[in-house]
Scaffold this motif. Structure first.
Motif, mmCIF file in Angstrom:
data_model
loop_
_atom_site.group_PDB
_atom_site.id
_atom_site.type_symbol
_atom_site.label_atom_id
_atom_site.label_comp_id
_atom_site.label_asym_id
_atom_site.label_seq_id
_atom_site.Cartn_x
_atom_site.Cartn_y
_atom_site.Cartn_z
ATOM 1 N N TYR A 85 1.016 -1.057 -0.030
ATOM 2 C CA TYR A 85 -0.073 0.092 0.002
ATOM 3 C C TYR A 85 0.664 1.287 -0.049
ATOM 4 N N ARG A 86 0.357 2.387 -0.282
ATOM 5 C CA ARG A 86 0.890 3.528 -0.485
ATOM 6 C C ARG A 86 0.756 5.044 0.545
ATOM 7 N N CYS A 87 0.462 4.546 1.706
ATOM 8 C CA CYS A 87 0.058 5.797 2.721
ATOM 9 C C CYS A 87 1.488 6.613 2.735
ATOM 10 N N SER A 88 1.523 7.839 2.394
ATOM 11 C CA SER A 88 2.585 8.659 2.426
ATOM 12 C C SER A 88 3.261 9.003 3.699
ATOM 13 N N PHE A 89 2.615 8.825 4.453
ATOM 14 C CA PHE A 89 3.122 9.041 5.982
ATOM 15 C C PHE A 89 4.008 7.894 6.320
ATOM 16 N N CYS A 90 4.005 6.666 5.753
ATOM 17 C CA CYS A 90 4.600 5.634 6.261
ATOM 18 C C CYS A 90 5.621 5.037 5.486
ATOM 19 N N ILE A 91 6.828 4.490 5.913
ATOM 20 C CA ILE A 91 8.032 4.101 5.400
ATOM 21 C C ILE A 91 7.837 2.624 4.782
ATOM 22 N N MET A 92 6.864 1.689 5.275
ATOM 23 C CA MET A 92 6.746 0.584 4.699
ATOM 24 C C MET A 92 6.321 0.276 3.454
ATOM 25 N N GLY A 93 5.516 1.204 3.034
ATOM 26 C CA GLY A 93 5.306 1.078 1.446
ATOM 27 C C GLY A 93 6.471 1.384 0.525
ATOM 28 N N THR A 94 7.388 2.007 0.907
ATOM 29 C CA THR A 94 8.721 2.247 0.198
ATOM 30 C C THR A 94 9.501 1.052 0.144
ATOM 31 N N LEU A 95 9.414 -0.049 0.859
ATOM 32 C CA LEU A 95 10.208 -1.139 0.922
ATOM 33 C C LEU A 95 9.918 -2.264 -0.099
ATOM 34 N N SER A 96 10.668 -3.105 -0.605
ATOM 35 C CA SER A 96 10.103 -4.065 -1.484
ATOM 36 C C SER A 96 9.266 -5.038 -0.505
ATOM 37 N N TYR A 97 8.035 -5.624 -1.368
ATOM 38 C CA TYR A 97 7.216 -6.428 -0.576
ATOM 39 C C TYR A 97 7.503 -7.739 -0.833
ATOM 40 N N LYS A 98 7.858 -8.528 0.304
ATOM 41 C CA LYS A 98 8.084 -9.812 -0.161
ATOM 42 C C LYS A 98 7.193 -10.745 0.893
ATOM 43 N N TRP A 99 7.176 -12.108 0.604
ATOM 44 C CA TRP A 99 6.411 -12.894 1.339
ATOM 45 C C TRP A 99 7.084 -14.289 1.365
ATOM 46 N N ARG A 100 6.908 -15.059 2.589
ATOM 47 C CA ARG A 100 7.281 -16.468 2.807
ATOM 48 C C ARG A 100 6.383 -17.366 2.326
ATOM 49 N N SER A 101 6.941 -18.350 1.659
ATOM 50 C CA SER A 101 5.745 -19.415 1.241
ATOM 51 C C SER A 101 4.804 -19.915 2.541
ATOM 52 N N ILE A 102 3.723 -20.401 2.383
ATOM 53 C CA ILE A 102 2.668 -21.024 3.228
ATOM 54 C C ILE A 102 3.425 -22.274 4.002
ATOM 55 N N ASP A 103 4.153 -23.257 3.210
ATOM 56 C CA ASP A 103 4.709 -24.081 3.806
ATOM 57 C C ASP A 103 5.744 -23.831 4.696
ATOM 58 N N ASN A 104 6.605 -22.606 4.602
ATOM 59 C CA ASN A 104 7.599 -22.192 5.580
ATOM 60 C C ASN A 104 6.900 -21.660 6.873
ATOM 61 N N VAL A 105 5.725 -20.829 6.556
ATOM 62 C CA VAL A 105 5.094 -20.317 7.794
ATOM 63 C C VAL A 105 4.469 -21.488 8.745
ATOM 64 N N MET A 106 3.921 -22.526 8.031
ATOM 65 C CA MET A 106 3.264 -23.565 8.850
ATOM 66 C C MET A 106 4.477 -24.513 9.338
ATOM 67 N N LYS A 107 5.826 -24.442 8.676
ATOM 68 C CA LYS A 107 6.628 -25.087 9.676
ATOM 69 C C LYS A 107 7.029 -24.131 11.114
ATOM 70 N N GLU A 108 6.986 -23.026 10.889
ATOM 71 C CA GLU A 108 7.347 -22.250 11.852
ATOM 72 C C GLU A 108 6.287 -22.574 13.023
ATOM 73 N N LEU A 109 4.940 -22.570 12.715
ATOM 74 C CA LEU A 109 3.854 -22.501 13.740
ATOM 75 C C LEU A 109 3.948 -24.013 14.163
ATOM 76 N N ARG A 110 4.207 -24.798 13.445
ATOM 77 C CA ARG A 110 4.109 -26.322 14.174
ATOM 78 C C ARG A 110 5.286 -26.396 15.185
ATOM 79 N N TYR A 111 6.595 -25.505 14.665
ATOM 80 C CA TYR A 111 7.684 -25.703 15.763
ATOM 81 C C TYR A 111 7.358 -24.972 17.059
ATOM 82 N N LEU A 112 6.630 -23.733 16.937
ATOM 83 C CA LEU A 112 5.983 -23.044 18.196
ATOM 84 C C LEU A 112 5.219 -23.843 18.772
ATOM 85 N N LYS A 113 4.300 -24.611 18.279
ATOM 86 C CA LYS A 113 3.296 -25.650 18.920
ATOM 87 C C LYS A 113 4.077 -26.514 19.834
ATOM 88 N N SER A 114 5.150 -27.013 19.049
ATOM 89 C CA SER A 114 5.793 -28.061 19.782
ATOM 90 C C SER A 114 6.600 -27.836 21.134
#
Length: 201
Positions: free
Chosen positions: A18-47
């Motif tokens: 998004y492009r809110c002009s008062f926020c720095i986050m919209g000026t950074l490259s938007y990247k995302w993790r795979s859902i498999d990778n996120v689920m691996k972390e959630l399972r680890y936290l659950k353990s």
């Protein structure tokens, strides 16, 4: 706003599309993790015995397909997590919120920013007061706790628009409200404007 401990923070993506002009986050490259990778972390936290999660994304599940897959996998794997996240009012549809709730979400935080459509438009928030009203009413109906964050003192903010924001905060009845003073953050569009107008050195 976590409801128990121990808890962990999880980042499923980075930056913001998004492009809110008062926020720095919209000026950074938007990247995302795979859902498999996120689920691996959630399972680890659950353990480790961690059942409470704060999803620290700037906006949880920007991509609807990815958001749906993550929620469905949390449900189908029976992780039984309790979590909260930042979200956007223009993404808050009933089916989406119901799925998030089934996956364990109990508190949704929204960057409302202002009670003035003029201010929201001026600073490229790309949401409207009507969308905000609708999102908070829907969350209340579905049993979510809500958090509304606001920014006061933007360069075009006046006493009148600040009072509109305060009245609007009372109208939408969030469970929590956070009022923040505008800071001209480095590398934001709004900082460049503030420098040009001589508002900061």
């Amino acid at each position: 706003f976590i409801k128990g401990s121990p808890f962990a923070t999880v980042l499923t993506d980075y930056g913001c599309p998004y492009r809110c002009s008062f926020c720095i986050m919209g000026t950074l490259s938007y990247k995302w993790r795979s859902i498999d990778n996120v689920m691996k972390e959630l399972r680890y936290l659950k353990s480790l015995g961690i059942n409470h999660i704060y999803f620290d994304d700037q906006t949880f599940g920007v991509n609807k397909t990815r958001r749906t897959e993550l929620c469905e996998r949390i449900i189908n794997e029976g992780l039984d997590l309790k979590w909260c996240c930042f979200f956007r009012v223009d993404l808050a549809e009933e089916n989406t919120l119901l799925l998030m709730k089934k996956a364990g979400c109990h508190t949704v935080m929204f960057g409302v920013e202002s009670g003035s459509d003029e201010i929201l438009k001026r600073y490229s928030k790309d949401t409207t007061l009507e969308q905000i009203r609708s999102a908070f009413a829907l969350c209340k109906k579905l049993g979510f706790r809500t958090v509304a964050t606001f920014v006061l003192g933007l360069p075009d903010d006046r006493k009148e628009t600040i009072m509109e924001t305060i009245r609007f905060a009372k109208e939408i009845e969030p469970d929590y409200a956070s009022f923040n003073v505008y800071v001209p953050r480095m590398h934001t569009k709004l900082r460049r404007e503030a420098l040009e107008k001589g508002l900061v050195s």
